[in-house]
Design a protein around this motif. Structure first.
Motif, PDB file in Angstrom:
ATOM      1  N   GLU A  99       0.832  -1.205   0.000  1.00 41.86           N
ATOM      2  CA  GLU A  99       0.000   0.000   0.000  1.00 41.86           C
ATOM      3  C   GLU A  99       0.870   1.260   0.000  1.00 41.86           C
ATOM      4  N   LYS A 144       0.657   2.911  -4.083  1.00 43.47           N
ATOM      5  CA  LYS A 144      -0.705   3.395  -3.844  1.00 43.47           C
ATOM      6  C   LYS A 144      -1.551   3.447  -5.102  1.00 43.47           C
ATOM      7  N   GLN A 156     -15.295  -7.984   6.460  1.00 46.41           N
ATOM      8  CA  GLN A 156     -16.369  -7.663   5.522  1.00 46.41           C
ATOM      9  C   GLN A 156     -17.721  -7.982   6.137  1.00 46.41           C
ATOM     10  N   HIS A 211     -19.848  -4.814   4.556  1.00 49.11           N
ATOM     11  CA  HIS A 211     -19.347  -4.268   3.291  1.00 49.11           C
ATOM     12  C   HIS A 211     -19.665  -5.202   2.132  1.00 49.11           C
ATOM     13  N   TYR A 266     -17.047  -3.237  -2.683  1.00 47.65           N
ATOM     14  CA  TYR A 266     -16.317  -2.309  -1.822  1.00 47.65           C
ATOM     15  C   TYR A 266     -14.982  -2.917  -1.388  1.00 47.65           C
ATOM     16  N   MET A 267     -15.009  -4.161  -0.930  1.00 47.98           N
ATOM     17  CA  MET A 267     -13.785  -4.834  -0.474  1.00 47.98           C
ATOM     18  C   MET A 267     -12.793  -4.975  -1.622  1.00 47.98           C
ATOM     19  N   SER A 268     -13.321  -5.250  -2.801  1.00 46.51           N
ATOM     20  CA  SER A 268     -12.480  -5.398  -3.985  1.00 46.51           C
ATOM     21  C   SER A 268     -11.725  -4.107  -4.274  1.00 46.51           C
ATOM     22  N   ARG A 269     -12.434  -3.000  -4.224  1.00 52.08           N
ATOM     23  CA  ARG A 269     -11.797  -1.699  -4.476  1.00 52.08           C
ATOM     24  C   ARG A 269     -10.821  -1.324  -3.362  1.00 52.08           C
ATOM     25  N   LYS A 270     -11.243  -1.518  -2.123  1.00 47.15           N
ATOM     26  CA  LYS A 270     -10.428  -1.113  -0.971  1.00 47.15           C
ATOM     27  C   LYS A 270      -9.116  -1.886  -0.905  1.00 47.15           C
ATOM     28  N   TYR A 271      -9.163  -3.198  -1.124  1.00 49.08           N
ATOM     29  CA  TYR A 271      -7.967  -4.033  -0.966  1.00 49.08           C
ATOM     30  C   TYR A 271      -7.359  -4.477  -2.290  1.00 49.08           C
ATOM     31  N   LYS A 272      -7.945  -4.009  -3.388  1.00 46.79           N
ATOM     32  CA  LYS A 272      -7.434  -4.337  -4.731  1.00 46.79           C
ATOM     33  C   LYS A 272      -7.338  -5.852  -4.948  1.00 46.79           C
TER      34      LYS A 272
END
Length: 111
Positions: A44, A48, A71, A76, A80-86
């Protein structure tokens, strides 16, 4: 056998981003790479806005369960989790299937 995260990241930075090895904070983080969570934190900080090394990530069982429990606890969505943690939505969905019983037990124990 666990991957040597320190060596992997050190080599990658030496080849691709040698300037980042001059940063004392980055060197300190490299010294503390022991778990998948440590790798996520370092990743991260280093990349980034970059997704160039996303396809090479691996997660241990503990980290997968921790993300799924987080999650579920906070309600969530997978998107959302996909975007947040890539992490791809497909991967998160596969993890849910893999750990379905353990996640249900956790919910029963908490309630």
């Amino acid at each position: 056998m666990r991957p040597n995260y320190k060596k992997i990241y050190h080599d990658m930075l030496r080849l691709e981003h040698p300037e980042k090895l001059q940063d004392p904070k980055i060197r300190e983080l490299l010294e503390r790479l022991h778990t998948s969570e440590d790798v996520l934190r370092l990743n991260e900080k280093l990349f980034k806005s970059s997704r160039e090394n996303q396809k090479l990530r691996t997660y241990d069982r503990k980290t997968m369960l921790k993300l799924l429990k987080y999650q579920k606890k906070h309600g969530h969505s997978t998107s959302y989790m996909s975007r947040k943690y890539k992490i791809s939505r497909t991967t998160l969905s596969k993890w849910k299937v893999m750990f379905e019983e353990e996640l249900e037990e956790t919910t029963k124990d908490a309630g």
